[in-house]
Write a protein that holds these residues in place. Sequence first.
Motif, PDB file in Angstrom:
ATOM      1  N   MET A   1      41.897  -6.713  40.036  1.00  0.00           N
ATOM      2  CA  MET A   1      40.511  -7.129  40.295  1.00  0.00           C
ATOM      3  C   MET A   1      39.553  -6.071  39.754  1.00  0.00           C
ATOM      4  N   GLN A   2      38.585  -6.524  38.974  1.00  0.00           N
ATOM      5  CA  GLN A   2      37.627  -5.605  38.380  1.00  0.00           C
ATOM      6  C   GLN A   2      36.645  -5.117  39.445  1.00  0.00           C
ATOM      7  N   ARG A   3      36.392  -3.804  39.492  1.00  0.00           N
ATOM      8  CA  ARG A   3      35.514  -3.232  40.512  1.00  0.00           C
ATOM      9  C   ARG A   3      34.329  -2.528  39.861  1.00  0.00           C
ATOM     10  N   ARG A   4      33.214  -2.529  40.588  1.00  0.00           N
ATOM     11  CA  ARG A   4      32.056  -1.757  40.165  1.00  0.00           C
ATOM     12  C   ARG A   4      31.547  -0.975  41.369  1.00  0.00           C
ATOM     13  N   SER A   5      30.929   0.157  41.119  1.00  0.00           N
ATOM     14  CA  SER A   5      30.370   0.920  42.230  1.00  0.00           C
ATOM     15  C   SER A   5      29.151   0.196  42.775  1.00  0.00           C
ATOM     16  N   VAL A   6      28.909   0.377  44.065  1.00  0.00           N
ATOM     17  CA  VAL A   6      27.756  -0.226  44.704  1.00  0.00           C
ATOM     18  C   VAL A   6      26.494   0.426  44.165  1.00  0.00           C
ATOM     19  N   MET A   7      25.502  -0.402  43.831  1.00  0.00           N
ATOM     20  CA  MET A   7      24.239   0.118  43.301  1.00  0.00           C
ATOM     21  C   MET A   7      23.155  -0.073  44.354  1.00  0.00           C
ATOM     22  N   ALA A   8      22.764   0.973  45.045  1.00  0.00           N
ATOM     23  CA  ALA A   8      21.688   0.886  46.036  1.00  0.00           C
ATOM     24  C   ALA A   8      20.368   1.135  45.328  1.00  0.00           C
ATOM     25  N   VAL A   9      19.396   0.229  45.492  1.00  0.00           N
ATOM     26  CA  VAL A   9      18.136   0.360  44.768  1.00  0.00           C
ATOM     27  C   VAL A   9      17.221   1.393  45.403  1.00  0.00           C
ATOM     28  N   ASN A  10      17.372   1.632  46.711  1.00  0.00           N
ATOM     29  CA  ASN A  10      16.438   2.510  47.397  1.00  0.00           C
ATOM     30  C   ASN A  10      17.156   3.127  48.597  1.00  0.00           C
ATOM     31  N   THR A  11      17.372   4.423  48.525  1.00  0.00           N
ATOM     32  CA  THR A  11      18.100   5.065  49.624  1.00  0.00           C
ATOM     33  C   THR A  11      17.244   5.200  50.872  1.00  0.00           C
TER      34      THR A  11
ATOM     35  N   LYS B   1      26.968  -5.278  43.911  1.00  0.00           N
ATOM     36  CA  LYS B   1      28.076  -4.788  43.094  1.00  0.00           C
ATOM     37  C   LYS B   1      28.628  -5.968  42.305  1.00  0.00           C
ATOM     38  N   LEU B   2      29.430  -5.647  41.297  1.00  0.00           N
ATOM     39  CA  LEU B   2      30.066  -6.682  40.485  1.00  0.00           C
ATOM     40  C   LEU B   2      31.533  -6.772  40.875  1.00  0.00           C
ATOM     41  N   GLY B   3      31.975  -7.996  41.146  1.00  0.00           N
ATOM     42  CA  GLY B   3      33.350  -8.214  41.540  1.00  0.00           C
ATOM     43  C   GLY B   3      34.201  -8.689  40.386  1.00  0.00           C
ATOM     44  N   GLU B   4      35.231  -9.436  40.701  1.00  0.00           N
ATOM     45  CA  GLU B   4      36.154  -9.937  39.685  1.00  0.00           C
ATOM     46  C   GLU B   4      35.410 -10.835  38.710  1.00  0.00           C
ATOM     47  N   GLY B   5      35.658 -10.621  37.419  1.00  0.00           N
ATOM     48  CA  GLY B   5      34.974 -11.410  36.406  1.00  0.00           C
ATOM     49  C   GLY B   5      33.489 -11.136  36.338  1.00  0.00           C
ATOM     50  N   ASP B   6      33.073  -9.960  36.828  1.00  0.00           N
ATOM     51  CA  ASP B   6      31.660  -9.561  36.859  1.00  0.00           C
ATOM     52  C   ASP B   6      30.799 -10.493  37.704  1.00  0.00           C
ATOM     53  N   GLU B   7      31.412 -11.076  38.754  1.00  0.00           N
ATOM     54  CA  GLU B   7      30.628 -11.894  39.675  1.00  0.00           C
ATOM     55  C   GLU B   7      29.695 -10.998  40.481  1.00  0.00           C
ATOM     56  N   ILE B   8      28.441 -11.420  40.611  1.00  0.00           N
ATOM     57  CA  ILE B   8      27.448 -10.657  41.366  1.00  0.00           C
ATOM     58  C   ILE B   8      27.697 -10.850  42.860  1.00  0.00           C
ATOM     59  N   LEU B   9      27.830  -9.746  43.585  1.00  0.00           N
ATOM     60  CA  LEU B   9      28.022  -9.756  45.028  1.00  0.00           C
ATOM     61  C   LEU B   9      26.850  -9.037  45.685  1.00  0.00           C
ATOM     62  N   ILE B  10      26.321  -9.618  46.755  1.00  0.00           N
ATOM     63  CA  ILE B  10      25.122  -9.087  47.413  1.00  0.00           C
ATOM     64  C   ILE B  10      25.398  -8.867  48.899  1.00  0.00           C
ATOM     65  N   LYS B  11      24.812  -7.791  49.427  1.00  0.00           N
ATOM     66  CA  LYS B  11      24.957  -7.500  50.849  1.00  0.00           C
ATOM     67  C   LYS B  11      23.621  -6.990  51.392  1.00  0.00           C
TER      68      LYS B  11
ATOM     69  N   ASP C   1      27.515 -16.254  40.268  1.00  0.00           N
ATOM     70  CA  ASP C   1      26.831 -15.919  39.010  1.00  0.00           C
ATOM     71  C   ASP C   1      27.475 -14.689  38.392  1.00  0.00           C
ATOM     72  N   LYS C   2      27.499 -14.682  37.079  1.00  0.00           N
ATOM     73  CA  LYS C   2      28.062 -13.559  36.323  1.00  0.00           C
ATOM     74  C   LYS C   2      26.905 -12.690  35.841  1.00  0.00           C
ATOM     75  N   GLY C   3      27.080 -11.367  35.909  1.00  0.00           N
ATOM     76  CA  GLY C   3      25.979 -10.506  35.498  1.00  0.00           C
ATOM     77  C   GLY C   3      26.430  -9.127  35.075  1.00  0.00           C
ATOM     78  N   SER C   4      25.440  -8.286  34.749  1.00  0.00           N
ATOM     79  CA  SER C   4      25.703  -6.888  34.397  1.00  0.00           C
ATOM     80  C   SER C   4      24.589  -6.031  34.975  1.00  0.00           C
ATOM     81  N   LEU C   5      24.916  -4.786  35.279  1.00  0.00           N
ATOM     82  CA  LEU C   5      23.961  -3.830  35.834  1.00  0.00           C
ATOM     83  C   LEU C   5      23.789  -2.672  34.855  1.00  0.00           C
ATOM     84  N   ASP C   6      22.532  -2.284  34.591  1.00  0.00           N
ATOM     85  CA  ASP C   6      22.333  -1.140  33.712  1.00  0.00           C
ATOM     86  C   ASP C   6      22.283   0.146  34.543  1.00  0.00           C
ATOM     87  N   ALA C   7      22.058   1.262  33.892  1.00  0.00           N
ATOM     88  CA  ALA C   7      22.102   2.564  34.559  1.00  0.00           C
ATOM     89  C   ALA C   7      21.027   2.703  35.631  1.00  0.00           C
ATOM     90  N   ASP C   8      19.935   1.935  35.521  1.00  0.00           N
ATOM     91  CA  ASP C   8      18.845   2.000  36.498  1.00  0.00           C
ATOM     92  C   ASP C   8      19.001   0.975  37.615  1.00  0.00           C
TER      93      ASP C   8
END
Length: 612
Positions: free
Chosen positions: A1-11, A420-430, A459-466
Amino acid sequence: MQRRSVMAVNTDTSFLENLAPNVAVQFLDRVASSPNSEAYRYPKGSDWESVTWAQTGEMVERLAAGLLSLGIEPEQRVGIASGTRYEWILADLAIMCASGATTTVYPSTNGEDTAYILSDSECRVVFAEDDEQLAKLTSHKAELPHLLKVVTFDGATDGDWVIGLEDLAKLGDAFLESHPGVVAETSRAIGPDQLATLIYTSGTTGRPKGVRLRHKSWVYEGAAIQVQDILHEDDLQFLWLPMAHSFGKVLLSSQLACGFATAIDGRVDKIVENLGVVKPTFMGAAPRIFEKAHGRIVTMQAAEGGAKEKLFKQAFKVGLEVDRLTREGKSIPLGLKLQHGLFDKLVFSKVRDRFGGRVRFFISGAAALNQEIAEWFHAAGIVILEGYGLTECSAGGFVNHPDDYKFGTVGPALPGSEVKLGEGDEILIKGPHVMDGYHNLPEETAKTLTEDGWLRTGDKGSLDADGFLTITGRIKDLFKTSGGKYIAPSAIESKFKAVCPYASQFMVFGNDRNFCVALVTLDPDAMDGWAAENGMAGASYTDIVRSDKVKEMVGGYVDELNSRLNRWETIKKWELLDHDLTIESGELTPSMKVKRNVVEDNHKKLIDAFYS
């Protein structure tokens, strides 16, 4: 399963500690803090009527007390079957303050589906806009055993099962006399996790699913906009979006949090006229509105022809170049800068004036906005901020900021939520905005929510460095040609709408086939204008689109589209349908999304013929 790190927009999530406990208290707090400020204005005859927060609060209290007098208990469902209007807002806020849960029904929903939604949700009371909506209820009354009372805005009353809005308010007056303070007391007793809204997704397949959204979800949505300093008390919103859609509810929550005034009129054919009169500072809309506006302005200039058309085209050539240099951080040559200043006065200011002349930005949601159209508007000095979300996350999940936006993205996640992005770059939200689940559908809920609370968006997506999110498309809509190439049809479809100002729908097919094909529909309003300029004034839509001249014109736009695509994406064959897609035909959802499977089934023979 493809994993991505969690991206928090505002700590900094400290604002979450100070949220109102529920929507009712959020509203009552707004009334208390801004009693004499304008809350709403709405059309009344040829003029606009304005009401303050205090006046709105008084009417909401009367209606909420009326609902309590009818026996509405916490979390019991109350339906609203109506177009967008001031009374819709009053009804929704009254339901919140009575501790009920609003169930939304699009006015375009047919009688059978209306009955299903109201039955599945066990609605006790329904606000029905007019006789058309009442007819759906009376014809299906036997299927609605839980429905005790109908309150109509404009329809005929019978003094028993069907009463008017003022009748409900009078019931509230009597109840308040014997129970003073009951509405405030009821509001304060509502917990953050209590059911606030049941929104039935119009879904492109199967029966609608009721999405259970809690009070804290809506309060969070408004607070997340407020904390980003996007909207302020001195803003003026023009609201036309269907309030049955979760996007409309986000805008209501934002208004309660930020305190701006809202001019409200749901008549789509009046949008441009109303913008000129209201002169708002912002508006939320679906991409189709911007596509139609872009197409209308471009075709009007083409009809002018001659020097005016040349001036228009040169203006946008210069505007787009200035924008590009600015984004790249490069200096703008003096000659180009002078041209841009001149074109701003001669061309761009007139485009802005069509939208009232005061718009700080538009917010686009509910579907993907083509980047070329966003850049075209930006060249004219109109900012369109794209956002993204699902009903399952209270509509608002991501949004670009007026001072920090990237074309082609839907912005970063809202403060206080995670992606974060899950398997197949599926967008996951929490986050606090994620639904409680689907009403009466535990198996569907389990498929959509992970055990640790992540929402699978599909939905399939991508996250940039920001942390800015780009949507690639619906995973289930992606298909693979027989040559093994993956196709994202929505991306191709969006590009065609930017290329062709007459386009309404462009649907790409080709799963397991050796090339892509398309079904095309044109915008009836735009084609009326085309017909008047091309010797076909008064002709039917069908006759217009069957003409050789129109087919030749569309063919030119398809060729232009193909020049922008990879070889395996190009449209080898296409056909104009003799009708535009409609909700009534079952080919569009009430929120105007294409039911791709229905269109494909309806035109299976035609699609198969492309490959024969």
